[in-house]
Design a protein around this motif. Sequence first.
Motif, PDB file in Angstrom:
ATOM      1  N   VAL A   1      56.235  37.984  81.513  1.00 49.14           N
ATOM      2  CA  VAL A   1      55.150  38.544  80.698  1.00 49.14           C
ATOM      3  C   VAL A   1      55.760  39.267  79.504  1.00 49.14           C
ATOM      4  O   VAL A   1      56.671  40.088  79.662  1.00 49.14           O
ATOM      5  N   GLY A   2      55.260  38.938  78.292  1.00 49.47           N
ATOM      6  CA  GLY A   2      55.800  39.536  77.064  1.00 49.47           C
ATOM      7  C   GLY A   2      57.137  38.903  76.706  1.00 49.47           C
ATOM      8  O   GLY A   2      58.110  39.587  76.425  1.00 49.47           O
ATOM      9  N   PHE A   3      57.140  37.550  76.644  1.00 54.17           N
ATOM     10  CA  PHE A   3      58.423  36.829  76.483  1.00 54.17           C
ATOM     11  C   PHE A   3      58.969  36.869  75.058  1.00 54.17           C
ATOM     12  O   PHE A   3      60.111  36.459  74.828  1.00 54.17           O
ATOM     13  N   GLY A   4      58.183  37.337  74.071  1.00 51.20           N
ATOM     14  CA  GLY A   4      58.707  37.424  72.700  1.00 51.20           C
ATOM     15  C   GLY A   4      59.199  36.074  72.205  1.00 51.20           C
ATOM     16  O   GLY A   4      58.483  35.061  72.323  1.00 51.20           O
ATOM     17  N   PRO A   5      60.413  36.019  71.650  1.00 55.27           N
ATOM     18  CA  PRO A   5      60.887  34.739  71.111  1.00 55.27           C
ATOM     19  C   PRO A   5      61.311  33.725  72.185  1.00 55.27           C
ATOM     20  O   PRO A   5      61.740  32.622  71.861  1.00 55.27           O
TER      21      PRO A   5
ATOM     22  N   SER B   1      72.279  42.295  71.333  1.00 52.51           N
ATOM     23  CA  SER B   1      71.934  43.055  72.545  1.00 52.51           C
ATOM     24  C   SER B   1      70.650  42.519  73.193  1.00 52.51           C
ATOM     25  O   SER B   1      70.513  42.541  74.422  1.00 52.51           O
ATOM     26  N   ASN B   2      69.717  42.033  72.370  1.00 52.14           N
ATOM     27  CA  ASN B   2      68.497  41.422  72.939  1.00 52.14           C
ATOM     28  C   ASN B   2      68.863  40.188  73.754  1.00 52.14           C
ATOM     29  O   ASN B   2      68.373  39.973  74.858  1.00 52.14           O
ATOM     30  N   ARG B   3      69.723  39.356  73.157  1.00 49.89           N
ATOM     31  CA  ARG B   3      70.114  38.120  73.837  1.00 49.89           C
ATOM     32  C   ARG B   3      70.836  38.448  75.138  1.00 49.89           C
ATOM     33  O   ARG B   3      70.564  37.873  76.185  1.00 49.89           O
TER      34      ARG B   3
ATOM     35  N   GLN C   1      54.975  46.130  65.064  1.00 50.63           N
ATOM     36  CA  GLN C   1      55.457  44.740  65.101  1.00 50.63           C
ATOM     37  C   GLN C   1      56.056  44.424  66.470  1.00 50.63           C
ATOM     38  O   GLN C   1      55.901  43.315  66.965  1.00 50.63           O
ATOM     39  N   ALA C   2      56.762  45.383  67.088  1.00 49.08           N
ATOM     40  CA  ALA C   2      57.320  45.119  68.416  1.00 49.08           C
ATOM     41  C   ALA C   2      56.187  44.990  69.433  1.00 49.08           C
ATOM     42  O   ALA C   2      56.271  44.220  70.384  1.00 49.08           O
ATOM     43  N   HIS C   3      55.104  45.746  69.203  1.00 43.98           N
ATOM     44  CA  HIS C   3      53.979  45.728  70.147  1.00 43.98           C
ATOM     45  C   HIS C   3      53.235  44.398  70.090  1.00 43.98           C
ATOM     46  O   HIS C   3      52.906  43.808  71.114  1.00 43.98           O
ATOM     47  N   ARG C   4      52.940  43.940  68.870  1.00 41.28           N
ATOM     48  CA  ARG C   4      52.275  42.638  68.732  1.00 41.28           C
ATOM     49  C   ARG C   4      52.654  42.070  67.367  1.00 41.28           C
ATOM     50  O   ARG C   4      51.926  42.238  66.378  1.00 41.28           O
TER      51      ARG C   4
ATOM     52  N   GLU D   1      64.586  38.204  64.331  1.00 41.73           N
ATOM     53  CA  GLU D   1      65.508  39.320  64.619  1.00 41.73           C
ATOM     54  C   GLU D   1      65.696  39.496  66.121  1.00 41.73           C
ATOM     55  O   GLU D   1      66.805  39.655  66.613  1.00 41.73           O
ATOM     56  N   MET D   2      64.577  39.462  66.853  1.00 35.82           N
ATOM     57  CA  MET D   2      64.665  39.644  68.318  1.00 35.82           C
ATOM     58  C   MET D   2      65.476  38.521  68.951  1.00 35.82           C
ATOM     59  O   MET D   2      66.217  38.729  69.892  1.00 35.82           O
ATOM     60  N   ALA D   3      65.299  37.316  68.418  1.00 36.15           N
ATOM     61  CA  ALA D   3      65.988  36.164  69.009  1.00 36.15           C
ATOM     62  C   ALA D   3      67.485  36.197  68.726  1.00 36.15           C
ATOM     63  O   ALA D   3      68.281  35.691  69.512  1.00 36.15           O
TER      64      ALA D   3
ATOM     65  N   ARG E   1      70.702  41.175  77.041  1.00 33.34           N
ATOM     66  CA  ARG E   1      69.897  41.722  78.153  1.00 33.34           C
ATOM     67  C   ARG E   1      69.014  40.636  78.775  1.00 33.34           C
ATOM     68  O   ARG E   1      68.767  40.629  79.977  1.00 33.34           O
ATOM     69  N   ASN E   2      68.577  39.677  77.960  1.00 32.20           N
ATOM     70  CA  ASN E   2      67.744  38.599  78.506  1.00 32.20           C
ATOM     71  C   ASN E   2      68.561  37.650  79.380  1.00 32.20           C
ATOM     72  O   ASN E   2      68.131  37.268  80.472  1.00 32.20           O
ATOM     73  N   HIS E   3      69.772  37.290  78.921  1.00 30.40           N
ATOM     74  CA  HIS E   3      70.624  36.411  79.733  1.00 30.40           C
ATOM     75  C   HIS E   3      71.062  37.124  81.005  1.00 30.40           C
ATOM     76  O   HIS E   3      71.138  36.528  82.086  1.00 30.40           O
TER      77      HIS E   3
ATOM     78  N   GLU F   1      52.165  35.802  76.692  1.00 27.46           N
ATOM     79  CA  GLU F   1      52.499  36.622  75.518  1.00 27.46           C
ATOM     80  C   GLU F   1      51.222  36.741  74.682  1.00 27.46           C
ATOM     81  O   GLU F   1      50.521  35.756  74.497  1.00 27.46           O
ATOM     82  N   HIS F   2      50.935  37.951  74.140  1.00 23.91           N
ATOM     83  CA  HIS F   2      49.677  38.077  73.398  1.00 23.91           C
ATOM     84  C   HIS F   2      49.830  37.847  71.890  1.00 23.91           C
ATOM     85  O   HIS F   2      48.836  37.777  71.188  1.00 23.91           O
ATOM     86  N   SER F   3      51.070  37.714  71.408  1.00 25.82           N
ATOM     87  CA  SER F   3      51.272  37.507  69.969  1.00 25.82           C
ATOM     88  C   SER F   3      51.363  36.007  69.653  1.00 25.82           C
ATOM     89  O   SER F   3      52.234  35.300  70.173  1.00 25.82           O
TER      90      SER F   3
END
Length: 203
Positions: free
Chosen positions: A55-59, A32-34, A11-14, A26-28, A36-38, A78-80
């Motif tokens: 590249v690979g921006f996720g949410p 800790s995700n938030r 799921q993390a991969h795609r 969940e990622m959004a 590291r992105n900020h 993003e490929h998903s």
Amino acid sequence: MRALDRDVIGQAHRPRGAAGRVTAWEMALRPSNRQRNHWVVELLGVRPADRVLEVGFGPGVAIAALARAGAAHVCGVEHSEVMLRHAAKRNAAAIRAGRVTLVRASAVQLPAAVDGPFDVILAVNALGFWPAPAERLADLGRRLADGGRIAIVSQPRCPGATASTSRQAAAEIEKQMVEAGLTPVGTETLPLDPPAVCVLATR
Ligand SMILES: C[S@@+](CC[C@H](N)C(=O)[O-])C[C@H]1O[C@@H](n2cnc3c(N)ncnc32)[C@H](O)[C@@H]1O
């Protein structure tokens, strides 16, 4: 490897389907995700004329922060499909204003629409999913403008990851950058558990 672990990594991969939509939320929302992105957006000190590629921006948390930071234009790949839809909702106003463009494509075959040149290119917890990462980095390097910067962030998510795992990840990224013909200019660390590392390079 247990079936559940395989599913989480898959799921993390795609991210796809209903489980993918949950992964996106969940990622959004994961603090800790938030963070590291900020953090990487602050580190990059984006300027008003900057053209940025993620590249690979996720949410799309970093995409939103980059647009708020005042980048001239932010392009995301993003490929998903699930992630693309999620990020498009998060960034709807900036997309309408023409300040953000989100493209569904793979890092392995970037379309002409993302030829650049870009002043800033970043990937957050994404490089580890790409086949032949040094080749991908070389491809991204060719899309950098003169004086442009590239930032690759990793916060290891493998079970039992520690500060040592993060340091190893940074060393590996630096090695791949050199193989790609890029010039690493420094590594920054955000003290999360485990730490997030950001390796910065120029062409
Ligand atoms: C762990 S998530 C990180 C998402 C986001 N950067 C963040 O930090 O919140 C990795 C993302 O990279 C995307 N990805 C993985 N391989 C990719 C590829 N070859 N091309 C484009 N996107 C890819 C996945 O779909 C996923 O959304």
